[in-house]
Enzyme design. Structure first.
Site, PDB file in Angstrom:
ATOM      1  N   ASP B 177       0.860  -1.198   0.000  1.00  0.00           N
ATOM      2  CA  ASP B 177       0.000   0.000   0.000  1.00  0.00           C
ATOM      3  C   ASP B 177       0.901   1.255   0.000  1.00  0.00           C
ATOM      4  O   ASP B 177       1.854   1.291  -0.752  1.00  0.00           O
ATOM      5  CB  ASP B 177      -0.954  -0.030   1.197  1.00  0.00           C
ATOM      6  CG  ASP B 177      -2.059   1.009   1.091  1.00  0.00           C
ATOM      7  OD1 ASP B 177      -1.895   2.088   1.713  1.00  0.00           O
ATOM      8  OD2 ASP B 177      -3.041   0.776   0.378  1.00  0.00           O
ATOM      9  N   TYR B 302      -2.306  11.158   1.790  1.00  0.00           N
ATOM     10  CA  TYR B 302      -2.782  11.168   0.412  1.00  0.00           C
ATOM     11  C   TYR B 302      -2.717  12.562  -0.189  1.00  0.00           C
ATOM     12  O   TYR B 302      -2.314  12.746  -1.333  1.00  0.00           O
ATOM     13  CB  TYR B 302      -4.216  10.617   0.338  1.00  0.00           C
ATOM     14  CG  TYR B 302      -4.266   9.135   0.578  1.00  0.00           C
ATOM     15  CD1 TYR B 302      -4.231   8.615   1.870  1.00  0.00           C
ATOM     16  CD2 TYR B 302      -4.293   8.235  -0.489  1.00  0.00           C
ATOM     17  CE1 TYR B 302      -4.230   7.248   2.095  1.00  0.00           C
ATOM     18  CE2 TYR B 302      -4.296   6.870  -0.275  1.00  0.00           C
ATOM     19  CZ  TYR B 302      -4.261   6.386   1.019  1.00  0.00           C
ATOM     20  OH  TYR B 302      -4.263   5.030   1.244  1.00  0.00           O
ATOM     21  N   HIS B 359      -4.771  -7.648  -0.496  1.00  0.00           N
ATOM     22  CA  HIS B 359      -4.012  -6.439  -0.222  1.00  0.00           C
ATOM     23  C   HIS B 359      -3.272  -6.481   1.112  1.00  0.00           C
ATOM     24  O   HIS B 359      -2.177  -5.938   1.241  1.00  0.00           O
ATOM     25  CB  HIS B 359      -4.993  -5.270  -0.258  1.00  0.00           C
ATOM     26  CG  HIS B 359      -4.395  -3.916  -0.151  1.00  0.00           C
ATOM     27  ND1 HIS B 359      -3.751  -3.300  -1.197  1.00  0.00           N
ATOM     28  CD2 HIS B 359      -4.352  -3.049   0.874  1.00  0.00           C
ATOM     29  CE1 HIS B 359      -3.353  -2.101  -0.815  1.00  0.00           C
ATOM     30  NE2 HIS B 359      -3.695  -1.911   0.434  1.00  0.00           N
TER      31      HIS B 359
END
Lengths: 411, 395
Positions: B177, B302, B359
């Protein structure tokens, strides 16, 4: 036409208690130094609004004003393939008998309150300009309208509700005004019910598609060689900003509205921030008062379908076929467009010709996305020009041109 | 450096219970399943458990027993000192290969829980590792930055300085990630001299300039299609977090159910039918709820990354790291890029492909992931002995 069922906004005391309880327990995040509006709504704004919402803001007084200013009703509307929905709407007839029936359609995060300032102006009677009978409904899932519980309730269904509402009020022929989702919904009304029922449409959110040589060679070439105006250049920059920095809400609402919905339903401050961000960034320095904002947000918080319902329209429209706006599906009834500089997606004025049969176009030097609320005089001014005696859409509704008939007494 | 035990105050616990008790739920469309987001029944069940039954104290104690945790002040250029929380477990031999494990979003140091026992205790011919599982700044029990602009280089700097502070001047990394992006940055900045090799369970990369789509294999096409699907229907969180994290933050900080839904959606969507127990989910989400920097802080990564010029989808203008790279491919990861793109990402010397897992590889398939690390770094492996003097074996 069946009789109207009057509606009075009267939020139960229990809901106000829940809100107060939640506001008393608010947990605020921190904030990065000097982040201002870049990362989202500044903490100072939210703290101030929450403090006011908790102490000082008087919902009952605002509720009372809304009930006084806006005559409201509800009516059951059957939606093909879905349920019967109880629809909330504002309806006021002009003193002018032959006023033009006009349907006003809001979007997100708008609601029926957006008609508040244009209503008295539209109803005005004058030999200088036309008058309108006004209908402003709460979209299903917004305000005090029920929302559907079935999947697939998309733009065509909203258009169906709007159209059936007008028919049920005895307005077999009418015109429309819409922005945001109201643009798409009134476009579908124009496509499906245009000619026979919808006679003309006006929008402040003309999302035009690029011109194509094949469909409009002269205009296409003109567009190629004509430099963009300063306003158009600024508009393109604004559109770029929106796409780069302002689409998060859209992406989430169009893909996982339920996930987002848990926050919006459970957290008044979460709901406040989510919507207030748009009230500020989508308007043109509109001087919101705290109470104005809180009334707007409270309508979402106290909405009949709950705050999570309003965002589902994004998912439904993006997943349905009705979303496409092909130039070949252009409605044929007359279209009027008003351009406001702080709108979100600004396409060059020539593209308006791809939206519909453009007969009226106006450009303003101030105002944003919530045109009816920010620039009521300008918006109504445009409608008066479009539908007035010298206007390109004068008399589109037979027998209802918006003017008092001169009765010549038989002497 | 201080040793750290998670000890959430009773005030915080009762405040949470209070809020859970006053949760207001939305309705839901009939037969909407997972299409519109997390189903109402799941959320109601989880909230009921979180409110009554879920025993945070017990989970807290288990974590404290299993994972030796510490905090340490790390100076970050231009940002001052951050108190960083991490797990540090040495191999049984004490000469394990130093490995920095970096979680991502919505992960945490918790993701090291299952792999640490396997990494630190080999059997037979396995190499062993000294594991450092950092809580990234703004996550878990690490402080978050207070200033704007704390981006990829800063996260990499913190992780690197932590390793140095622990005496590991040479180390290897494992990440997925945003941990992929952070360890990639570490490989670029500190590769060769300090970072000696890096392993990831995902590779994100835009297509290289000389991309040749006709060369893609069937599984590469499927992997790219997975990526497109993610962009189309699963990246709303990413766009919001990359543009207006503060706006979203008000909800995450104020509403436990809002936070739960936001994270749980990904725990399910991104894993390969992993049989999450309710308590597992609630422990995971509680780490976010009780995090030192608060639930609104973690998502700022982000925004900073997207605005740094190196953002999502951009081709890095920096040199490709040269240190050995390994990658483990799991079928439910969000994207899988074609092998032909690897040279623009790193010097891939090891690759393994699995039939199960998603994931959260370290949590879902710890044996498979550790198996790959053992193969990559073990005797005969392509990265054997990269850290001089710490081969992972007792010599």
């Amino acid at each position: 036409m069946s009789t109207e069922v009057p509606y009075t906004i009267s939020v139960p005391e229990s809901k106000l208690d829940i809100l107060r309880q939640k506001l008393a327990l608010v947990e605020f995040p921190d904030e990065l130094e000097n982040s201002q509006w870049n990362y989202g709504v500044p903490l100072a704004d939210i703290k101030r609004l929450v403090a006011r919402w908790k102490d000082g803001y008087d919902w009952r007084a605002e509720e009372s004003k809304l009930n006084k200013d806006l005559p409201q009703f509800t009516r059951d509307i059957d939606v093909d393939g879905f349920e019967t929905l109880n629809i909330h709407y504002v309806h006021q007839k002009s003193p002018v008998t032959n006023a033009i029936p006009l349907l006003f359609v809001h979007g997100w995060p708008g609601n029926f309150i957006e008609v508040r300032k244009i209503l008295p102006l539209l109803l005005q009677s004058s030999p200088q300009f036309p008058s309108f009978h006004v209908v402003a409904f709460s979209l299903p899932g917004y305000g005090f309208s029920e929302g559907s519980h079935k999947t697939g309730f998309a733009a065509e269904q909203y258009a169906e509700v709007a159209h059936k509402l007008m028919l049920s009020l005895g307005y077999n022929e009418y015109v429309t005004q819409g922005g945001d989702w109201g643009f798409l919904i009134t476009r579908i009304i124009a496509q499906k019910y245009g000619g026979k029922h919808s006679k003309a449409w006006h929008t402040n959110f003309p999302v035009g598609t690029p011109l194509q040589f094949s469909s409009n060679p002269i205009l296409y070439l003109k567009h190629l060689v004509t430099p963009y105006t300063e306003a158009e250049k600024a508009g393109i920059e604004r559109s770029k900003w929106f796409v780069k920095e302002g689409r998060g809400y859209h992406e989430e609402q169009a893909t996982k509205p339920q996930t987002l919905g848990y926050s919006l339903a459970d957290s008044p401050v979460g709901l406040l921030a989510w919507i207030y961000e748009k009230l500020v960034t989508w308007t043109d320095s509109y001087p919101w008062t705290d109470d104005e904002v809180l009334t707007w947000i409270s309508i979402f918080y106290f909405s009949r379908a709950g705050p999570a319902a309003s965002v589902r329209i994004y998912y439904e429209v993006m997943h349905s076929k009705g979303f496409l706006q092909s130039p070949s599906l252009k409605p044929t009834i007359p279209l009027g467009v008003s351009h406001f500089p702080n709108e979100l997606r600004i396409t060059p004025k020539k593209f308006d010709h791809n939206v519909g049969k453009l007969v009226f176009q106006a450009e303003h030097s101030s105002g944003g996305h919530f045109a009816a609320y920010e620039r009521p005089e300008e918006l109504v001014g445009d409608l008066r020009k479009m539908f007035g005696k010298k206007g390109p859409a004068f008399g589109v509704v037979p027998g209802k041109n918006g003017y008092e008939e001169k009765v010549i007494a038989n002497l | 450096m201080s040793s750290f035990k998670i000890a959430i105050s009773s005030a915080a616990l009762s405040a949470l219970k209070n809020r859970l008790e006053s949760t207001r739920f939305p309705d839901e469309l009939d037969d909407s399943g997972w299409e519109y987001g997390v189903p109402l029944a799941d959320i109601k069940r989880l909230v009921a458990r979180w409110r009554d039954g879920f025993d945070w104290r017990q989970e807290e104690q288990k974590l404290n027993n299993e994972l030796p945790q510490y905090t340490r002040e790390i100076e970050v250029d231009g940002f001052g000192v951050l108190d960083v929380h991490y797990v540090h477990k040495k191999s049984e031999s004490g000469q394990g290969i130093p490995l920095l494990f970096s979680h991502g979003w919505p992960g945490s140091f918790l993701e090291s829980r299952k792999i640490i026992p396997l990494l630190t205790k080999g059997s037979g011919g396995d190499p062993v590792f000294d594991v450092v599982a950092i809580s990234l700044p703004g996550f878990g029990f690490s402080e978050g930055p207070k200033k704007k602009g704390f981006s990829l280089s800063q996260y990499a700097e913190v992780a690197h300085k932590l390793m140095l502070a622990l005496g590991y001047t040479e180390y290897v990394t494992q990440g997925g990630d945003i941990g992929f992006r952070i360890t990639a940055e570490m490989a670029r900045r500190y590769g060769g001299e300090h970072s000696k090799a890096w392993h990831t369970n995902v590779i994100y990369s835009p297509p290289p300039e000389n991309d040749d789509p006709s060369s893609y294999t069937a599984s590469e096409k499927e992997g790219l299609a997975r990526g497109e699907e993610f962009q189309r229907s699963g990246s709303g969180y990413l766009i919001q977090q990359s543009t207006k994290p503060q706006t979203l933050g008000y909800s995450l900080a104020d509403s436990p159910v809002g936070l739960l839904a936001w994270i749980y959606e990904k725990l399910v969507a991104w894993s390969d039918n992993y049989p999450w127990t309710d308590d597992e989910v609630l422990t995971w989400v509680s780490i976010y709820w009780f995090s030192r920097a608060g639930p609104a802080a973690s998502i700022r990564f982000y925004y900073e990354f997207a605005h740094s010029g190196q953002g999502f989808g951009t081709r890095s203008s920096q040199a490709v790291p040269t240190i050995p790279m390994g990658c483990s491919l799991f079928p439910k990861e969000l994207v899988r890029i074609p092998k032909s793109w690897y040279p623009s990402v790193g010097n891939v010397v090891f690759e393994a492909e699995h039939d199960s897992g998603g994931h959260f590889a370290a949590h879902e398939e710890p044996e498979l992931l550790v198996g790959d690390l053992r193969k990559m770094f073990g005797k005969g492996g392509p990265a054997f002995g990269v850290v001089p003097g710490r081969s992972g074996y007792i010599d």
